[in-house]
Design a protein around this motif. Structure first.
Motif, mmCIF file in Angstrom:
data_model
loop_
_atom_site.group_PDB
_atom_site.id
_atom_site.type_symbol
_atom_site.label_atom_id
_atom_site.label_comp_id
_atom_site.label_asym_id
_atom_site.label_seq_id
_atom_site.Cartn_x
_atom_site.Cartn_y
_atom_site.Cartn_z
ATOM 1 N N ARG A 116 29.313 25.545 43.492
ATOM 2 C CA ARG A 116 29.186 24.135 43.846
ATOM 3 C C ARG A 116 29.571 23.843 45.281
ATOM 4 N N PHE A 117 30.621 24.471 45.770
ATOM 5 C CA PHE A 117 31.176 24.116 47.066
ATOM 6 C C PHE A 117 31.069 25.230 48.109
ATOM 7 N N ASN A 118 30.347 26.298 47.772
ATOM 8 C CA ASN A 118 30.172 27.426 48.691
ATOM 9 C C ASN A 118 31.515 27.964 49.189
ATOM 10 N N LYS A 119 32.469 28.065 48.261
ATOM 11 C CA LYS A 119 33.798 28.564 48.608
ATOM 12 C C LYS A 119 33.769 30.082 48.723
ATOM 13 N N GLY A 120 34.789 30.633 49.346
ATOM 14 C CA GLY A 120 34.930 32.074 49.433
ATOM 15 C C GLY A 120 35.398 32.660 48.103
ATOM 16 N N TYR A 121 35.583 33.956 48.088
ATOM 17 C CA TYR A 121 35.864 34.676 46.852
ATOM 18 C C TYR A 121 37.343 35.016 46.649
ATOM 19 N N GLN A 122 38.212 34.629 47.579
ATOM 20 C CA GLN A 122 39.620 35.027 47.502
ATOM 21 C C GLN A 122 40.294 34.514 46.228
ATOM 22 N N LEU A 123 40.081 33.246 45.885
ATOM 23 C CA LEU A 123 40.710 32.717 44.680
ATOM 24 C C LEU A 123 40.091 33.311 43.421
ATOM 25 N N LEU A 124 38.804 33.637 43.474
ATOM 26 C CA LEU A 124 38.176 34.301 42.330
ATOM 27 C C LEU A 124 38.822 35.659 42.090
ATOM 28 N N GLU A 125 39.101 36.375 43.175
ATOM 29 C CA GLU A 125 39.774 37.675 43.037
ATOM 30 C C GLU A 125 41.124 37.519 42.345
ATOM 31 N N SER A 126 41.849 36.490 42.721
ATOM 32 C CA SER A 126 43.156 36.241 42.110
ATOM 33 C C SER A 126 43.012 35.935 40.623
ATOM 34 N N GLU A 127 42.042 35.092 40.287
ATOM 35 C CA GLU A 127 41.851 34.731 38.877
ATOM 36 C C GLU A 127 41.381 35.924 38.049
ATOM 37 N N ILE A 128 40.506 36.752 38.618
ATOM 38 C CA ILE A 128 40.061 37.951 37.904
ATOM 39 C C ILE A 128 41.237 38.912 37.717
ATOM 40 N N GLY A 129 42.106 38.999 38.712
ATOM 41 C CA GLY A 129 43.313 39.810 38.582
ATOM 42 C C GLY A 129 44.180 39.329 37.435
ATOM 43 N N ASP A 130 44.289 38.011 37.287
ATOM 44 C CA ASP A 130 45.062 37.456 36.167
ATOM 45 C C ASP A 130 44.428 37.831 34.834
ATOM 46 N N VAL A 131 43.089 37.749 34.757
ATOM 47 C CA VAL A 131 42.388 38.123 33.525
ATOM 48 C C VAL A 131 42.617 39.606 33.227
ATOM 49 N N MET A 132 42.505 40.440 34.255
ATOM 50 C CA MET A 132 42.708 41.883 34.057
ATOM 51 C C MET A 132 44.120 42.181 33.571
ATOM 52 N N CYS A 133 45.096 41.469 34.098
ATOM 53 C CA CYS A 133 46.479 41.642 33.640
ATOM 54 C C CYS A 133 46.583 41.339 32.153
ATOM 55 N N MET A 134 45.962 40.254 31.734
ATOM 56 C CA MET A 134 46.032 39.883 30.320
ATOM 57 C C MET A 134 45.308 40.905 29.448
ATOM 58 N N ILE A 135 44.196 41.437 29.929
ATOM 59 C CA ILE A 135 43.492 42.481 29.179
ATOM 60 C C ILE A 135 44.396 43.693 29.001
ATOM 61 N N GLN A 136 45.073 44.079 30.076
ATOM 62 C CA GLN A 136 45.996 45.211 29.987
ATOM 63 C C GLN A 136 47.113 44.938 28.987
ATOM 64 N N MET A 137 47.652 43.727 29.007
ATOM 65 C CA MET A 137 48.747 43.397 28.101
ATOM 66 C C MET A 137 48.268 43.336 26.645
ATOM 67 N N ILE A 138 47.048 42.855 26.438
ATOM 68 C CA ILE A 138 46.483 42.823 25.089
ATOM 69 C C ILE A 138 46.284 44.252 24.579
ATOM 70 N N GLU A 139 45.851 45.148 25.465
ATOM 71 C CA GLU A 139 45.720 46.558 25.068
ATOM 72 C C GLU A 139 47.092 47.154 24.741
ATOM 73 N N GLU A 140 48.074 46.897 25.597
ATOM 74 C CA GLU A 140 49.423 47.421 25.379
ATOM 75 C C GLU A 140 50.011 46.930 24.057
ATOM 76 N N ALA A 141 49.591 45.745 23.628
ATOM 77 C CA ALA A 141 50.067 45.197 22.352
ATOM 78 C C ALA A 141 49.317 45.797 21.167
ATOM 79 N N GLY A 142 48.362 46.690 21.439
ATOM 80 C CA GLY A 142 47.632 47.367 20.376
ATOM 81 C C GLY A 142 46.542 46.531 19.738
ATOM 82 N N MET A 143 46.130 45.468 20.416
ATOM 83 C CA MET A 143 45.132 44.564 19.855
ATOM 84 C C MET A 143 43.706 45.023 20.140
ATOM 85 N N ILE A 144 43.524 45.779 21.204
ATOM 86 C CA ILE A 144 42.201 46.292 21.579
ATOM 87 C C ILE A 144 42.350 47.731 22.054
#
Length: 79
Positions: A27-55
């Motif tokens: 929408r606003f032609n923003k850069g990708y820096q904040l997207l990288e941060s948000e994807i990093g947060d998602v990846m962290c949660m995926i790792q934690m979900i795996e560590e919890a034995g859920m996936i």
């Protein structure tokens, strides 16, 4: 709320935040820096979900490979 419920709730929140950031880039032609941060947060949660034995990451990666094959057929992306 138990630990698994909390992990899933935070995972959902982080996915939503990544989705919002992707929308803002379009929408606003923003850069990708904040997207990288948000994807990093998602990846962290995926790792934690795996560590919890859920996936299993082996299963997740197999599903990712299957999705890439579908994208080759059903999208214009260079998958």
């Amino acid at each position: 709320m138990d630990q698994k419920q909390e992990l899933l709730t935070i995972f959902m929140e982080e996915c939503a935040e990544a989705s919002i950031e992707a929308s803002k880039i379009i929408r606003f032609n923003k850069g990708y820096q904040l997207l990288e941060s948000e994807i990093g947060d998602v990846m962290c949660m995926i790792q934690m979900i795996e560590e919890a034995g859920m996936i299993s990451m082996d299963s997740v990666l197999a599903c990712a490979d299957a999705k890439r094959e579908k994208l080759k057929q059903w999208s214009n992306l260079d998958a």
